[in-house]
Design a protein around this motif. Structure first.
Motif, short mmCIF file in Angstrom:
data_model
loop_
_atom_site.label_atom_id
_atom_site.label_comp_id
_atom_site.label_asym_id
_atom_site.label_seq_id
_atom_site.Cartn_x
_atom_site.Cartn_y
_atom_site.Cartn_z
N UNK A 175 0.83 -1.21 0.00
CA UNK A 175 0.00 0.00 0.00
C UNK A 175 0.87 1.25 0.00
N UNK A 176 1.95 1.21 0.79
CA UNK A 176 2.83 2.38 0.85
C UNK A 176 3.47 2.63 -0.50
N UNK A 177 3.87 1.54 -1.19
CA UNK A 177 4.47 1.74 -2.50
C UNK A 177 3.45 2.24 -3.50
N UNK A 178 2.18 1.83 -3.32
CA UNK A 178 1.13 2.36 -4.19
C UNK A 178 0.99 3.86 -4.01
N UNK A 179 1.01 4.33 -2.75
CA UNK A 179 0.93 5.77 -2.48
C UNK A 179 2.12 6.46 -3.09
N UNK A 180 3.29 5.83 -2.96
CA UNK A 180 4.51 6.43 -3.50
C UNK A 180 4.44 6.57 -5.02
N UNK A 181 3.75 5.63 -5.69
CA UNK A 181 3.65 5.70 -7.14
C UNK A 181 2.62 6.74 -7.58
N UNK A 182 1.48 6.79 -6.90
CA UNK A 182 0.41 7.70 -7.29
C UNK A 182 -0.59 7.83 -6.15
N UNK A 183 -0.48 8.87 -5.35
CA UNK A 183 -1.33 8.98 -4.16
C UNK A 183 -2.82 9.04 -4.48
N UNK A 184 -3.18 9.72 -5.55
CA UNK A 184 -4.61 9.82 -5.88
C UNK A 184 -5.18 8.46 -6.23
N UNK A 185 -4.46 7.75 -7.08
CA UNK A 185 -4.92 6.43 -7.48
C UNK A 185 -4.98 5.49 -6.28
N UNK A 186 -4.02 5.65 -5.38
CA UNK A 186 -4.01 4.81 -4.18
C UNK A 186 -5.25 5.09 -3.32
N UNK A 187 -5.62 6.36 -3.20
CA UNK A 187 -6.85 6.69 -2.47
C UNK A 187 -8.06 6.02 -3.11
N UNK A 188 -8.09 6.02 -4.46
CA UNK A 188 -9.21 5.38 -5.15
C UNK A 188 -9.23 3.88 -4.90
N UNK A 189 -8.03 3.31 -4.64
CA UNK A 189 -7.99 1.87 -4.34
C UNK A 189 -8.23 1.62 -2.86
N UNK A 190 -8.67 2.63 -2.13
CA UNK A 190 -9.03 2.44 -0.73
C UNK A 190 -7.87 2.57 0.24
N UNK A 191 -6.73 3.07 -0.22
CA UNK A 191 -5.58 3.23 0.67
C UNK A 191 -5.65 4.62 1.30
N UNK B 80 -12.19 6.47 2.06
CA UNK B 80 -13.32 6.00 2.86
C UNK B 80 -14.48 5.60 1.95
N UNK B 81 -14.66 6.33 0.86
CA UNK B 81 -15.73 5.98 -0.08
C UNK B 81 -15.40 4.67 -0.77
N UNK B 82 -14.10 4.45 -1.07
CA UNK B 82 -13.72 3.18 -1.66
C UNK B 82 -14.08 2.04 -0.72
N UNK B 83 -13.90 2.28 0.58
CA UNK B 83 -14.25 1.25 1.56
C UNK B 83 -15.76 1.01 1.59
N UNK B 84 -16.54 2.05 1.23
CA UNK B 84 -18.00 1.89 1.17
C UNK B 84 -18.45 1.21 -0.12
N UNK B 85 -17.50 0.95 -1.03
CA UNK B 85 -17.85 0.23 -2.25
C UNK B 85 -18.00 1.10 -3.48
#
Lengths: 615, 221
Positions: A175-191, B80-85
């Protein structure tokens, strides 16, 4: 001299410093990869933790072990998390430009150094506790091995291997490496990128504290020396391209050992002093070299900060026409002219203001106008001061000295700028900071460059009023120059380049030439400021042009509002006035606090004033 | 309104979004009902991607509300929204440059499950995402999103660069997800022919919703 045994002894002696440098590099790399921030505040954290440990162990009588646990495993990581929550998290959430992040780091650095000086005083301390007692073991062959050096080396290697394993095989690592690669995309992946960044800051602060605690027994502990020493280990992280742990470890060890081996060479002759300077400042040399070597392909998150975009978000033109600007200019002019009506003592107190304003104006031109984050304006001013001193010692008329210095510095700016200006973002900031460190270490602080200099004002400027008026005239010319550059064809090219470099290329702007021009003009302006600064104090003072001082000036401009010339002049007043009215160093604390709060104050104070004025 | 919100996976109500000084959405209503495929149709600049970003939490509206399964999530962060699906696959740069395919998939679940759906991924597991072609990267991104089993799947122009056979499989997967009761929202320039007649279509123009209805109605009218 050819005794190989001696070489081994020197190598072993260098391991202690090398291990600390490697550790510093590892901390910077990990912190950068998880947060996107190059931790320029590392020196501040290091010195704070080192002082705290000494306080607990020496003053309060704690056992070293418990003190170390509290300092390194509780206080330092806690400080890191606090930094993420209060300073860097808000900056990240509004996607602040790289210049703002640099400024926030400088703010934290200055605040922590200021806090240390305020709590524990500035007197150097020798009674610093060591984590591992400095015992020696005799190896077969008669070589002496220090136990503490071995322990440090082991710690560095264990930490590096552990980090690698965590990154490779744990869910958190991925997960940390995902953030390091692209924080926005990592957020979208639930990180939770904020939590990863907090972990990065906690680790970065832990290593910073450990480096401080390890280095403190090797030097005298004082609030200014240790931070600079730690900041020079930036070289290690830069050489590792803020990415590779093995390179960071190897370079750190190599530099530590290399520095130790150079003491052994110790040549005589004319090159002696220069080589001695290289030896004692090997890390500064390495920083310069590492920053100047082309960066090549940088991938991921790193790319956005290192190569992406440039300076700082611009304030733009104030709404509702130029009324606000006219008011600002009027306030400025009034503030600058008032001292002429004061008695001699009053003028003497503000004699440095126009000189400082010129240096700050050069930052406005280069960073605010051109979007180039240059942390080296202070050292151009230093070169100006030095040139003024050299010329004045040779009895050259002061007007001629000023013109020669400014032209010479503009030429020097063009020359130095050539390998520099095609860098962008954080890399440019690093290169210019490295230049500042190099100039300070190899020119300003060396007796061969600065011994026996006298700066005397000419007879007709001996009086403070006359000199102040002359300063105002130079500042006026500088302000007209900046205004002229920012208007018309060149001004439009600058805006285009700052806002979208590729677009400016496509629109036919000769980007390298425009950048070089701005850089050269900025160097000339800063140099003029330096000349006036030297003349106002009638001395060349190397500490004025220290690289950290340059960082502080840069931060002051950004806090005031980076493309506001009015802000720069008022900031010069504030810097001089705060120190004169309270205690020296107060201006640093105020600027530091405001700069650390950059996340909450977009556009600086000028931006805030404009928002209030706009309702 | 008596319409049960339980039937909606997510909803935007009167949402206004601003990037810098430019308004991108001028009070838009978007509904993502469970069990149906939804489409956001419009030209470039019509605000399709901004709607997706607002649903996923990347863009914060300065006015209006975002709800997920009836819960107000306007202030909730993207992770958090990703966690909600609510899972978004952006149109470009949708993979992590320094992660391998297996590591990317493991962010959302066991990589083997994704391989069951897209067997061609198995051979790529050890490769870094940046070593893949554009179409393969898109496939990895889609596979990761599906692995998360989202209640609302947001896809920005998902067919770009994909091989025709994969496109066909993806369409089946999406309609199957809808039949299983989940919500899917896609963007497209024009309504694609494969869209089921009961798909809910939002037509956007310059940041405004100009038409809302079923795909069948749009085809007849």
């Amino acid at each position: 001299m050819a005794d190989p045994g001696l070489a081994i002894d020197f190598a072993l002696a260098g391991v202690a410093v090398g291990a600390a440098a490697a550790l510093s590099g590892v901390g910077l790399v990990i912190c950068y990869r998880l947060t996107g921030v190059l931790n320029l505040a590392q020196g501040g954290i290091a010195v704070f933790v080192a002082y705290l440990l000494r306080e607990l162990v020496v003053v309060r009588g704690w056992p070293v072990g418990w003190g170390a646990v509290l300092c390194l495993l509780v206080v330092a990581p806690g400080l890191g998390v606090l930094l993420q929550l209060a300073v860097f998290g808000p900056l990240q959430r509004r996607r602040a430009a790289i210049g703002e992040v640099v400024v926030a780091c400088v703010g934290v650095l200055v605040l922590l150094i200021g806090a240390v000086a305020a709590i524990w005083g500035t007197a150097p301390l020798a009674d610093v506790p060591a984590l591992v007692p400095a015992r020696t073991v005799t190896l077969p062959g008669g070589h002496l091995l220090r136990v503490d050096a071995v322990a440090q080396l082991g710690t560095v290697l264990v930490i590096a291997v552990a980090l690698w394993a965590v990154g490779r095989w744990t869910g958190f690592g991925v997960r940390a490496r995902a953030v390091s690669a692209d924080p926005t995309l990592a957020e979208l992946a639930g990180v939770n990128a904020g939590r990863v960044a907090a972990a990065g800051w906690a680790f970065g602060s832990f290593t910073a504290g450990l480096v401080g605690v390890l280095l403190a027994p090797l030097v005298l502990l004082d609030p200014y020396g240790l931070p600079l020493l730690v900041m020079e280990t930036l070289a290690v992280a830069v050489a590792a391209r803020l990415r590779s742990l093995p390179i960071a470890v190897a370079v750190g060890l190599a530099l530590g050992i290399g520095q130790s081996e150079l003491t052994w060479l110790h040549p005589g002759g004319t090159l002696g002093p220069l080589l001695d300077a290289v030896q004692s400042n090997l890390f500064a040399v390495a920083l310069l070299v590492a920053a100047l070597v082309p960066w090549g392909f940088v991938e991921g998150f790193a790319e956005q900060g290192l190569l992406g975009g440039g300076g700082l978000p611009q304030l733009g033109r104030p709404r509702g026409g130029g009324g606000g600007a006219a008011w600002g200019a009027a306030v400025c002019a009034l503030a600058l002219l008032t001292p002429l009506a004061l008695r001699a003592g009053g003028v003497r107190a503000v004699l440095t203001v126009p000189a400082l304003a010129l240096i700050l104006l050069s930052v406005v031109l280069v960073t605010g106008g051109g979007g180039l984050v240059s942390l080296g304006q202070g050292s151009f001013a230093g070169l100006g001061a030095l040139a003024a001193a050299l010329l004045a010692s040779g009895r050259v008329p002061v007007g001629a000295a000023l013109v020669v210095t400014v032209l010479g510095l503009a030429a020097a700016g063009l020359l130095i700028g050539r390998p520099v200006v095609h860098r962008r973002g954080l890399v440019l900031a690093l290169v210019t900071f490295a230049l500042a460190v190099g100039l300070s270490r190899f020119v300003f602080e060396q007796p061969y460059a600065t011994a026996g200099l006298t700066v005397l004002r000419p007879v007709f400027l001996r009086g403070d009023h006359a000199f102040y008026a002359a300063e105002l005239a130079v500042l006026g010319v500088g302000a007209l120059l900046v205004a002229g550059v920012r208007r018309g064809r060149l001004g439009r090219a600058l805006v285009a380049m700052r806002d979208h470099e590729a677009g400016a290329w496509a629109a036919g702007v000769a980007v390298p030439r425009v950048k070089l021009l701005v850089f050269g003009l900025g160097a000339g302006l800063a140099g003029a400021g330096g000349v006036l600064l030297a003349l106002s104090g009638e001395a060349f003072d190397a500490s004025v042009f220290d690289p950290v001082q340059g960082l502080l000036w840069f931060a002051a401009v950004v806090v005031a509002g980076v493309d506001s010339a009015v802000g720069a002049v008022l900031a010069a007043f504030a810097l001089v006035g705060l120190d004169a009215a309270t205690v020296p160093g107060m201006s640093a604390v105020v600027v530091g606090a405001l700069a650390a709060g950059a996340g909450w104050l977009p556009g600086g104070l000028a931006g805030w004033v404009r928002r209030v004025a706009a309702g | 309104m008596s319409a049960p919100t339980g039937g909606l996976a997510a909803e935007l109500r009167g949402v206004r979004v601003r990037y810098g000084r430019v308004d991108r959405l001028h009070g838009v209503d978007v509904r993502c009902p469970n069990g149906r495929v939804g489409f956001l149709v419009g030209r470039n600049g019509s605000g399709r991607s901004t709607v997706l970003a607002t649903l996923a939490g990347l863009a914060r509206p300065y006015q209006g509300r975002v709800t997920v399964a009836g819960r107000d999530v306007t202030a909730l962060a993207a992770h958090r929204r990703a966690a909600l699906g609510v899972v978004l696959v952006p149109a470009r740069r949708a993979v992590f440059s320094t992660l391998t395919v297996a590591e990317t998939l493991s962010l959302s679940g066991p990589p083997e499950h994704a391989a069951a759906r897209f067997p061609e991924l198995t051979a790529l597991f050890a490769r870094r995402c940046t070593e893949l072609s554009g179409g393969q990267q898109q496939l990895v991104a889609l596979a990761r999103a599906l692995l998360a089993d989202p209640s609302l799947l947001l896809l920005d122009e998902p067919e770009r660069g994909l091989a025709p056979t994969v496109v066909t499989r993806l369409r089946h997967l999406l309609t199957d997800r809808a039949k299983a009761g989940h919500a899917v929202l896609l963007t497209a320039r024009t309504l694609p022919p494969w869209a089921p007649d009961d798909a809910l279509v939002h037509v956007l123009e310059r940041g405004r919703l100009v038409w809302l209805g079923e795909a069948g109605e749009l085809r007849q009218g």
